[in-house]
Design a protein around this motif. Structure first.
Motif, short mmCIF file in Angstrom:
data_model
loop_
_atom_site.label_atom_id
_atom_site.label_comp_id
_atom_site.label_asym_id
_atom_site.label_seq_id
_atom_site.Cartn_x
_atom_site.Cartn_y
_atom_site.Cartn_z
N GLY A 29 0.82 -1.21 0.00
CA GLY A 29 0.00 0.00 0.00
C GLY A 29 0.85 1.26 0.00
O GLY A 29 0.54 2.23 -0.70
N THR A 82 1.03 4.26 -2.73
CA THR A 82 0.87 5.68 -2.43
C THR A 82 2.02 6.51 -3.00
O THR A 82 1.81 7.60 -3.53
N TYR A 85 -1.98 -1.31 -5.01
CA TYR A 85 -3.15 -1.29 -4.13
C TYR A 85 -3.97 -2.58 -4.27
O TYR A 85 -4.47 -3.12 -3.28
N LYS A 137 -7.82 -0.13 1.54
CA LYS A 137 -7.34 -0.34 0.16
C LYS A 137 -8.42 -0.01 -0.86
O LYS A 137 -8.13 0.53 -1.93
N ASN A 166 -8.10 3.62 -1.14
CA ASN A 166 -6.92 4.02 -1.92
C ASN A 166 -7.15 3.85 -3.42
O ASN A 166 -6.77 4.71 -4.23
#
Length: 304
Positions: A32, A36, A51, A70, A73
């Motif tokens: 993750g 990002t 992700y 997630k 995201n």
């Protein structure tokens, strides 16, 4: 620190170790974080790949909170691509999980993201509903940072509707909370919003004052993306005063930072602003050149 590419190398080493020792939960966390980092660099499709891997792990180990994070995201990544309808689907999944597991803070965050998505579609009613519901939750659980964020977003809705006076009320409330809890990032964001509001009211001098304060805070905390944004905002304010050459200086500073940190979306904005400035100087050839650069990046990062 804005050294995003460098951070990926460290996350990758950490990811390798988590895999060696069979630590699935932290493997998902590192995937993750890498996602990002790629998102910050404007490599959104690459971010989505990471992700989705992190999401799969969260689902495998039954980590519902991680699964919700997630989904959020991935939604944010699609929002950054301009694929708002897809983003909403993911945000709704994330919201549903937050509600199921009683994650009130997560629920407030997801409502905020849904509000942004609906607002970008022009669905003001749904955006207001999401922001107000998210604000109520933040107030109930004592999440003052979340409260400040939602007040700022509600201000943006009123601002977009042309009710700048009402927007300023919300921005000032958001700013007061950010200052009380010493949330420097929120303080800088609120000052920047106030600057934009006063610029739209035709008070460019007051706008510049707010943007300079926002810029100072962003510099102090090392938030390069915030510094980039405020140079862009200052450029727009100077442009409004007719000081186009001064605006160009600010736009160029914003562009350099965007390129330095690898944020392609901000880079495209920088080129677009320079195009706008040179068009104002009747330098059509140079304006077209900058617009073409902005367009090329937008196409490369698939930002609709």
């Amino acid at each position: 620190l804005g050294r995003t590419s460098e951070s990926i190398g460290y996350y990758a080493k950490s990811l390798e170790i988590t895999r060696k020792i069979g630590d699935k939960r932290n493997e998902g966390v590192m995937l993750g974080e890498i996602g990002t980092a790629y998102s910050i660099l404007g490599k959104i499709r690459k971010a989505i790949e990471y992700y989705e891997k992190a999401l799969k792990i969260a689902q495998e180990i039954g980590d519902r909170q991680g699964e919700g994070a997630k989904f959020g995201n991935i939604g944010l990544a699609y929002y950054d691509l301009g694929e708002v309808r897809v983003a909403i689907d993911y945000y709704e999944k994330a919201l549903e999980i937050a509600q199921e597991i009683g994650d009130r803070q997560g629920e407030s965050v997801r409502l905020g993201k849904l509000g942004e998505a609906y607002h970008s579609q022009g669905n003001v009613g749904k955006a207001m509903y999401c922001y107000e519901k998210g604000l109520k939750i933040a107030q109930e659980i004592g999440d003052r940072q979340g409260e400040s964020a939602k007040l700022g977003k509600l201000g943006e809705v009123y601002h977009a509707q042309g009710n700048v006076g009402r927007a300023i009320e919300y921005y000032e409330k958001a700013l007061k909370i950010a200052q009380e809890i010493e949330a420097s990032l929120g303080e800088s964001a609120s000052l920047g919003r106030l600057g934009n509001a006063y610029r739209d009211l035709g008070d460019a001098g007051k706008a510049i004052g707010y943007h300079e304060k926002a810029l100072e805070i962003a510099r102090e905390i090392g938030h390069k993306l915030g510094v980039c944004a405020e140079f862009g905002n200052l450029g727009l304010a100077y442009h409004g005063l007719g000081e186009v050459n001064k605006a160009i200086e600010c736009y160029e500073k914003a562009l350099r930072i965007a390129q330095e940190i690898g944020n392609r979306q901000s880079e495209a904005t920088g080129f677009g602003n320079l195009g706008l400035a040179y068009r104002g100087l009747d330098d059509t050839k140079r304006a077209v050149g900058y617009y073409k650069k902005a367009l090329k990046i937008a196409q490369e990062i698939e930002h609709k």
